[in-house]
Design an enzyme around this catalytic site. Structure first.
Site, short mmCIF file in Angstrom:
data_model
loop_
_atom_site.label_atom_id
_atom_site.label_comp_id
_atom_site.label_asym_id
_atom_site.label_seq_id
_atom_site.Cartn_x
_atom_site.Cartn_y
_atom_site.Cartn_z
N SER A 188 0.78 -1.23 0.00
CA SER A 188 0.00 0.00 0.00
C SER A 188 0.81 1.28 0.00
O SER A 188 0.32 2.32 -0.42
CB SER A 188 -0.94 0.01 1.20
N HIS A 216 -5.53 -4.27 -1.04
CA HIS A 216 -5.39 -3.11 -1.93
C HIS A 216 -5.55 -3.50 -3.39
O HIS A 216 -5.17 -2.73 -4.29
CB HIS A 216 -4.05 -2.42 -1.70
N LYS A 247 -12.17 -0.82 1.31
CA LYS A 247 -11.39 0.00 0.38
C LYS A 247 -12.15 0.10 -0.95
O LYS A 247 -13.08 0.89 -1.05
CB LYS A 247 -9.98 -0.58 0.25
N THR A 362 4.59 4.33 9.73
CA THR A 362 3.94 3.71 8.58
C THR A 362 4.96 3.44 7.47
O THR A 362 4.90 2.42 6.78
CB THR A 362 2.81 4.60 8.05
#
Length: 407
Positions: A188, A216, A247, A362
């Site tokens: 991602s 994703h 998503k 992240t």
């Protein structure tokens, strides 16, 4: 110990590093997404969202909204309990049937989120299979890492998408031990894609199960939205396919698709499934409508690809650095947390464009970025506005001698 003082000290450190995360209070406009209203305290402004994981705008699709309204009128609000205690409704059963069909599997099992599905499924499989060794890609999502950690099974981390390293680590392991290879299709943050076929070849060679996270990719790739594995004709070679409904499908929830025996095994032993209240029937109905629509419609996927290509070309023309990749994710590289937050804040305050900064943990320190996700509901005029704002800010930073990532 002064607990609140300790908490504030740690939070202040995050602020000084530029890694403190601020929630922006947004109200999406039904029928006008990606437009929204920011309503933080005294701040009221119209904004346009460019970082949503509602990749195809299905959270606004009439089929989805109609299905959810219908389920609310038919069933009421909540599910009423866990799946074992009155929480299994017909809408849950229908959704699991749609998901199993989507991935060409015997069964599917629904969870409350993609995070929970990874944590519960991986944690259960790795802990309940005696002597299981999990081979985990180095860039796997936190939910996968936590599930594997929770299992207390032996874990072997292999270099990201590195087939030679995976092969070497498989060869070095006990040949008689059960093995599970856990990886993602689309990663991602960088937007790169795993070599799924070659990983399956290694799994066959060493007798390993395969666990593929397609969160994703589902809805976005393949003729029916089954993900990268469907696009490449590999779904039958994967032991478990995990996905999300939050998503591209625009709702919320997670799931696994696999053999009937494996899904029943996880259903029977996973605490993250057994002891949590089921998703509301309206959520299940909306998700099922979204899955059904994207099985038959490629219009959303086709227009999204066009918008992604347009944004990439415009960024190139302006000299704005972004990671090249074969997916729909466009990481615009900044390389510094303070500058990344400055650009994000200024985009919002001066241009009404909302793109959250992506900082550590992240992504690794020094790779801070803006993660842009063009969708079919962004227009060409929207792209003009976005690229014009980014170009102006890039020039402003350079004039102020704030070095940015190189092209």
């Amino acid at each position: 110990m002064q607990f609140d003082s300790y908490f504030e000290s740690r939070l202040n450190t995050l602020r000084e590093e530029g890694n403190y995360r601020v929630f922006i209070d947004l109200q999406r406009k039904r029928g006008a997404y990606p437009n929204a209203k920011q309503t933080d305290g005294q701040t009221k402004r119209d904004v346009q969202i460019w970082c949503s994981n509602d990749y195809l705008g299905m959270g606004q699709h009439p089929d989805v909204l109609t299905a959810m309204h219908g389920a609310l009128d038919r069933c009421g609000a909540g599910a009423g309990g866990t799946r074992n205690i009155s929480g299994t409704t017909h809408d849950h059963v229908l959704l699991e049937t749609e998901l199993a069909d989507l991935h060409g599997k015997e069964a599917a099992l629904l969870f409350t989120s993609g995070y929970v599905s990874n944590w519960a499924a991986l944690g259960t499989l790795a802990s309940q299979i005696p002597g299981c060794i999990v081979f985990s890609d180095a860039l796997n999502h936190a939910s996968m890492i936590e599930g594997i950690r929770h299992s207390k099974a032996q874990k072997v981390i292999w270099k990201h998408n590195d087939l030679e390293d995976l092969a070497a680590k498989l060869a070095a392991a006990d040949p008689d031990a059960p093995k599970l290879i856990a990886f993602e299709s689309v990663y991602s943050m960088d937007g790169d894609i795993a070599p799924i076929k070659e990983i399956c070849d290694l799994a066959d060679q060493f007798g390993a199960m395969t666990y593929l996270d397609e969160v994703h990719a589902v809805g976005l790739y393949g003729p029916r939205g089954g993900g990268i594995a469907e696009r490449e004709g590999l779904m039958d070679r994967l032991t478990v396919i995990e996905g999300t409904l939050g998503k591209a499908y625009g709702v919320v929830g997670g799931y696994i698709a696999a053999s009937a025996a494996l899904c029943d095994f996880v259903r029977s032993f996973a605490s993250g499934f057994i002891f949590t209240t089921a998703l509301p029937p309206a959520i299940a109905a909306g998700a099922a409508a979204s899955v059904r629509h994207l099985k038959s419609s490629s219009a959303e996927r086709d227009l999204q690809k066009e918008r992604v290509a347009q944004v990439r070309a415009r960024l190139d023309a302006e000299g704005i650095p972004h990671l090249p990749n074969p997916s729909h994710i466009i990481p615009v590289m900044v390389g510094d947390p303070v500058k990344c937050k400055f650009i994000s804040d200024t985009l919002l305050e001066e241009f009404g464009i909302y793109i959250q900064p992506i900082n550590y943990p992240t992504v690794p320190k020094g790779t801070e970025r803006l993660r842009i996700t063009p969708s079919p509901v962004h227009s060409e005029a929207d792209i003009d506005r976005l690229v014009g704002a980014l170009s102006a800010l890039w020039q402003r930073c350079q004039m102020a001698r704030m070095p940015l990532a190189a092209q």
